[in-house]
Design an enzyme around this catalytic site. Structure first.
Site, PDB file in Angstrom:
ATOM      1  N   TYR A   1       1.753   3.130  -2.106  1.00 33.00           N
ATOM      2  CA  TYR A   1       0.219   3.669  -2.067  1.00 33.00           C
ATOM      3  C   TYR A   1       0.220   4.650  -3.328  1.00 33.00           C
ATOM      4  O   TYR A   1       1.174   5.378  -3.665  1.00 33.00           O
ATOM      5  CB  TYR A   1      -0.148   4.484  -0.960  1.00 33.00           C
ATOM      6  CG  TYR A   1      -1.263   5.258  -0.811  1.00 33.00           C
ATOM      7  CD1 TYR A   1      -2.567   4.653  -0.769  1.00 33.00           C
ATOM      8  CD2 TYR A   1      -1.664   6.538  -1.104  1.00 33.00           C
ATOM      9  CE1 TYR A   1      -3.876   5.100  -0.746  1.00 33.00           C
ATOM     10  CE2 TYR A   1      -2.686   7.389  -1.124  1.00 33.00           C
ATOM     11  CZ  TYR A   1      -3.960   6.433  -0.959  1.00 33.00           C
ATOM     12  OH  TYR A   1      -5.158   7.194  -0.913  1.00 33.00           O
TER      13      TYR A   1
ATOM     14  N   ASP B   1       5.493   6.949  -9.631  1.00 29.81           N
ATOM     15  CA  ASP B   1       4.441   7.761  -8.889  1.00 29.81           C
ATOM     16  C   ASP B   1       5.078   8.730  -8.092  1.00 29.81           C
ATOM     17  O   ASP B   1       5.685   8.317  -6.915  1.00 29.81           O
ATOM     18  CB  ASP B   1       3.394   6.925  -8.305  1.00 29.81           C
ATOM     19  CG  ASP B   1       2.347   7.707  -7.507  1.00 29.81           C
ATOM     20  OD1 ASP B   1       2.576   9.079  -7.714  1.00 29.81           O
ATOM     21  OD2 ASP B   1       1.343   6.931  -6.968  1.00 29.81           O
TER      22      ASP B   1
ATOM     23  N   LYS C   1       0.365  16.643  -4.602  1.00 26.89           N
ATOM     24  CA  LYS C   1       0.867  17.336  -3.372  1.00 26.89           C
ATOM     25  C   LYS C   1       1.564  18.447  -3.572  1.00 26.89           C
ATOM     26  O   LYS C   1       0.894  19.540  -3.945  1.00 26.89           O
ATOM     27  CB  LYS C   1       1.888  16.115  -2.501  1.00 26.89           C
ATOM     28  CG  LYS C   1       0.918  15.076  -2.297  1.00 26.89           C
ATOM     29  CD  LYS C   1       1.328  13.992  -1.046  1.00 26.89           C
ATOM     30  CE  LYS C   1       0.261  13.050  -0.698  1.00 26.89           C
ATOM     31  NZ  LYS C   1       0.369  11.860  -1.137  1.00 26.89           N
TER      32      LYS C   1
HETATM   33  C1  LIG Z   1      -0.865  11.021  -1.875  1.00 24.16           C
HETATM   34  C2  LIG Z   1      -0.380  10.100  -2.767  1.00 24.16           C
HETATM   35  C3  LIG Z   1      -1.236   9.733  -3.884  1.00 24.16           C
HETATM   36  C4  LIG Z   1      -2.819  10.132  -3.936  1.00 24.16           C
HETATM   37  O1  LIG Z   1      -2.756  11.594  -4.050  1.00 24.16           O
HETATM   38  P1  LIG Z   1      -4.277  12.274  -3.440  1.00 24.16           P
HETATM   39  O2  LIG Z   1      -4.253  13.760  -3.907  1.00 24.16           O
HETATM   40  O3  LIG Z   1      -4.476  11.999  -2.083  1.00 24.16           O
HETATM   41  O4  LIG Z   1      -5.068  11.584  -4.422  1.00 24.16           O
HETATM   42  C5  LIG Z   1      -1.129   8.864  -4.697  1.00 24.16           C
HETATM   43  N1  LIG Z   1       0.338   8.315  -4.875  1.00 24.16           N
HETATM   44  C6  LIG Z   1       1.230   8.723  -3.914  1.00 24.16           C
HETATM   45  C7  LIG Z   1       2.643   8.320  -3.966  1.00 24.16           C
HETATM   46  C8  LIG Z   1       0.939   9.710  -2.883  1.00 24.16           C
HETATM   47  O5  LIG Z   1       1.753   9.921  -2.067  1.00 24.16           O
END
Ligand SMILES: *Cc1c(COP(=O)(O)O)cnc(C)c1O
Length: 423
Positions: A142, A237, A265
């Protein structure tokens, strides 16, 4: 009717589905979402002041727990200075300096407001740098809700892709190529099929949004090599994994250097922060130096910057050691309870962990790919979630979400957990 249900019914009138992010809606669970009115340390308190040991931790940012006193002190001081200037200020500079010093492979960083925004910028940057259009993404990773990442494998011909949400154009879908985690050969073939068209590979180096799908180092190393050979960039990511295994994230943990890294995060410690980072050569393609546009009214706002820095400063090697040790203890407690509860109702469950992340799964098989996840995971999770909630233990309200352990999940909380599980 309890107070949370009452509020949820009102919320459903005012807000689509009653929530501002779908995973909060308790979809598939036999109850309405709890409304929480405060958090402290490892605990969340609902509107009726029942306490829960929180293992959702706002889905990851709260690595120190709720309302850490040192972060709070910094935030209160920051509030007294005003909370956004839309101009240069020293607070983001301090955070940038801290990160560039601690993370060996980045020269420059730019702050945004969320993980989604960071990924959106990283993709645009990769396309700007390479002059190519297509992006390789993996099934089960994701990357936030930017259009280009809400894409799944096509149901028709191999190699085709389609949007996983309405509202995304076929053109956008066609530029995202979906492959399976672990399938290096697939990636290699994809580079052959789309010769000179692929700008970047994006991957969660520790996939943790569809369960915890720990990858072999050789797979990530392979992605590094294939992207290099094909003049494509590698984007890690690290929105979840960054600052979970150490300040250098999975990149340093595995010794694999991506071209671009995205954070979110933990980087804001619970305030809205995301970031894109990399070498100076790549990062200076961003405006105002370069021709890849990116901007933000509230980007690097001082309150969020101060919250992030105060949080990250507490993440010493000792802090990581403690979180990892406590994660082991919590895993052992859960596994003991799962094997014993109600004559073995949940005895087929295991707890998979990595650093301070955990995932409850109804199998003892190693799962590294979404296709290996039991298809009835959600149905199996529902009674487990309900039982734990009734005992004052709050998991992420979705079977595919991992659990998060913070520095506040200390010996005292662990003995409370034991009581709540076994009494
Ligand atoms: C949570 C998450 C996102 C999105 O971040 P938001 O602050 O919710 O927009 C993107 N990539 C990864 C790996 C994530 O865990």
């Amino acid at each position: 009717m309890d107070k949370s249900t009452e509020l949820f019914n009102i919320s459903k009138q005012l807000v689509p589905g009653g929530v501002h992010s779908p995973v909060r809606s308790f979809k598939g669970l036999p109850m309405t979402p709890k409304f929480f009115s405060r958090g402290n340390g490892a605990y969340l308190y609902d509107i009726e002041d029942n306490s829960y040991i929180d293992f959702c931790m706002s889905f990851g940012p709260l690595v120190l727990g709720h309302k850490d006193p040192e972060v709070e002190k910094e935030l209160v001081q920051s509030l007294e200075r005003g909370w956004t200037y839309g101009a240069c200020e020293p607070y983001s500079l301090e955070l940038a300096k801290f990160l560039v010093e601690k993370i060996s492979f980045i020269d420059q960083i730019r702050f945004v407001n969320s993980g989604t925004e960071a990924v959106m910028t990283a993709l645009r940057l990769a396309r700007g740098v390479t002059g190519k259009n297509k992006i390789i993404k993996f099934n089960g990773c994701y990357h936030g809700h930017t259009d280009a990442m809400l894409i799944k494998a096509g149901s028709g011909l191999a190699g085709t892709s389609e949007a996983s949400s309405k509202g995304i154009t076929p053109g956008v879908a066609a530029d995202t190529l979906i492959l399976e985690l672990g399938d290096l050969e697939g990636v290699s073939n994809c580079f052959k099929q789309y010769k000179n068209e692929i700008a970047a590979i994006i991957v969660e180096p520790l996939p943790a949004n569809n369960g915890l799908l720990v990858q072999d180092k050789s797979f990530l190393q392979g992605l590094r090599e294939l992207s290099k050979e094909n003049n494509a960039l590698l984007i890690f990511d690290e929105v979840i994994s960054g600052f979970r295994v150490g300040l250098g994230g999975m990149s340093e943990y595995l010794g694999i250097t991506p071209d671009i890294v995205t954070y979110g995060k933990v980087i804001g410690g619970g305030l809205p922060v995301g970031a894109i980072a990399g070498s100076k050569t790549i990062m200076e393609h961003l405006a105002p130096v370069g021709e890849v546009y990116q901007a933000g009214t509230l980007s690097a706002n001082p309150l969020a910057m101060v919250g992030g820095l105060a949080t990250l400063k507490k993440l010493t090697p000792k802090a990581y050691e403690m979180m990892n040790e406590n994660t082991k203890k919590i895993k052992d407690l859960f596994e003991k309870w799962l094997s014993e509860f109600n004559k073995g109702q949940f005895s087929h469950y295991k707890v998979k962990t990595h650093s301070s992340l955990f995932w409850l799964i109804p199998t003892d098989k190693e799962i590294t790919n979404v296709n290996e996840i039991p298809s009835d995971l959600g149905e199996q999770f529902s009674p487990l979630f309900s039982e734990l909630l009734s005992r004052g233990i709050y998991l992420s309200p979705n079977a595919y979400e991992v659990g998060f352990i913070s520095l506040a999940h200390n010996a005292d909380v662990i003995s409370k957990l034991k009581k709540r599980l076994f009494d």
